[in-house]
Design a protein around this motif. Sequence first.
Motif: not given
Length: 845
Positions: A621-637
């Motif tokens: 849950x914490x890792x998913x929250x960090x992904x959502x709060x990333x300064x840029x969308x990490x999966x599309x970086x």
Amino acid sequence: MPEVRLHGREEEQRHIAGFLDRTRPDVPGILVVSGQTGVGKTRLLSEAARHARRRGLAVHQPRTADLRSVLAHRPHAPGDRALLVLDDLEALTASELQTLLRTIRQDPASSPTLLLARAATALATPRGAADPHVDTLELSPLTGGAVHGLVRDLIGVPPKSGLLDVVNCAHGNPRLIVELVAGLAEEGRIGPGGELIRLTPRQLPARVRAAVDEHLRQLSKESVQLLRVGTVLGRTFPLSQAAAMLGTGTAALLPALDETVAAGLLTLGDDGVSFQQPLVWRAVYESIPAAVRAALHQEAQRCAARPGAPVHAAADPGTAERWPAELGLAELGLAELGRRESTRQQDAPVSPGSAGTTGAIRTLLRTGHTESAVLLVRSALNRRLPAPEELVLRGLMTDFLLAGGHADAVLGADRARPAAGSVPLADAWADTVIDQLAGAGPAAARPAAVVLSGLEWAEGRTAQALHWGRRAVDQPLPPVPAGDDAYPRLALAAKLVALGGTEEAEELLGQVSAKSDDAVHRPAADLVRAAARLRAGDLDAARRRARDAGSAASDSGLPGLAAWAWATLCRADLLAGDTGSAAGHLARCREHRAALETVPYLALCCHWLDVLLHAARNEVREAAGLLAAAPVPLPSSRLLLLTEPGAAAWFVRFSRRAGDPALADTALKTVEKLAADNPDAPDVRLAAVYGRSLFECDPEGIARVAAEHGDAWTRAHAAEDLRALLDERQVAPGAVPQVSPPRSGPWTTRDHVGRMTLVDAAAHQRQPAPAGDAEALTDMEHTIADFVARGLTNRQVAQRIHLSPHTVNYYLRRIYGKLGIRSRVALARYVHDHGLEPGGALRSR
């Protein structure tokens, strides 16, 4: 105003001269000169008339074009050559034009040669244009040297680059250029040396606004309303949204659209309705009172939020494309230059920003306008931007500084940071860069090439990134101070390491070490070498390099390098499964907050490592929250997926744990597009194969990655994924039915770095358990072996003993090696056959 020569029309003048030479008294010709309003038709016809008189023709230029004036200027005697120049063809109705052409064809001996001018979209080409005596000539906007020469004539001195940047707003339209330059001069905004004085950079000269207003007064009220609403929606806007804001239907706007297109103000395209002239777009926008503009912006946002609104209508209201008030004249012109370059390069891959700010920056750097590129980056960074674009632009500014020999100022970010309340950081950066570039001459080519390399890399084009990186390294320049040429080599070496070119990278790093012994470049070279050792799977060597670099950076007061060193150590710890040490190193990296803000890729790495750390601790849950709060969308970086070859596969795994299939979908789309754009980068292609094969549970693709990928840890993770997939497909008593028949031959994989094994489907059949060295197992390994023998998954084991699944994998590989086994099934048989219990004891039999 000084006399202005005709510029950039040499080819057109030759065309007209050839036309006059081809015509005969008994067979008069017709030439129709067309183009946008203000493109220079009148001036070209005047020059043509002057040259015709020199050739002995009787030239007539009536003020008003009507049929009677044409017929009144016939040759007086056979053999006479007469030229009739009509500059307002639009005054003739369609029927009058057809009567004129018919009269000339019926009585050619008594008819003059015609030079006609018309607006590009006002009338269709006259019927009969297929007749060999009817010729057409389309005038294009002025470019390059012609614009420079025109401005030089207008101001009397060669224009500086800042003034030329502003002139780009006119899109090569001579009339608009004249009005713009004259207006700037009248308002004292052009210096005696041809430089732009930015007294009111956010406003057009009054003369330009008046000229555009005069043009608008010739249009209907409905057309003017369409133009004003369109400026609020953007340079290109959907007609349906304009109709919604005007409270009418799209069909009702068609007459106004036809009129504005005929006037050369708007044009139709696949992506909507566009303003042909950015200067007109800006002038119409400024003609709207500020209070009305604010209300229109609010209405546009409400329309964008309605269901069914066009996708691009909901863009960030801070983007330059949508809000012309946020742009200065120079920046508007530079953005237009980038759009034109993007249009010309049809074969270039399309990427976010390629037609806007980044496209303009790319064009300016390639054409040598380095200072203008810096100004454009600064202008962009000092307004609201989408996070991915801000990351790219901050990276470009960092590259400018580092390539210009300011490594200590950037990596020693705490010292370089402006005091609170001072000018924005982008302004301070730009001033430093421009001071360094001013008068640099050919030396400016090196930072330009470095920044181009960084821009191409950020947008995921590896071949172009390496091309410009090598250009920066090989740039023939006069002798430079020691260390000034180190950063181009370091930047290129880091990209090569990410793509597997470690031999070329090591050669570049050796050159850095030989030429520079300062406290900045040596530790930076060590950190690039540490990345290479990580890629090779040598954790100990990578840690040694990173620790040495971190110590040197701390001693020299360089927090940027120190943060980079701690991030490298954190990555090594995560690969080893040591989450405790990884957390400590990540915390030390985060202590250098100023460095993370100054060097954007460090901030991206830090956030990514934080996600990996929480996932390794099974804190989904914490890792998913960090992904959502990333300064840029990490999966599309693209930047992340280039430098982390196993990232796409990681997102596939994590999407299953987090129950969020969008993560896998986004990462796969990005990495597969990245692979398609980089056919010459084998590891990029294999990263796409890995992600897709893992998503589709395809053992063939995973096995290929485990055998062929250049990154040792990607191979190791692929081997684990392959083993897990084969274990799930085994046939054993009480097991679930197999998904597919077992493979008869072996799977070549790696169970850990540097050690080859064979994973064979036949190995799942019951065989005597090998006699391994159970006494060599630690207490933790005994515990994990017992849980796995009971049938628990790695995730379930991790939850029981409070470790991450990756750490369990790490221990499981060590258990396999000590016991001489290759699978979970073999481990279960070993525990059963040898009576292995938690704590290391063997049951008496």
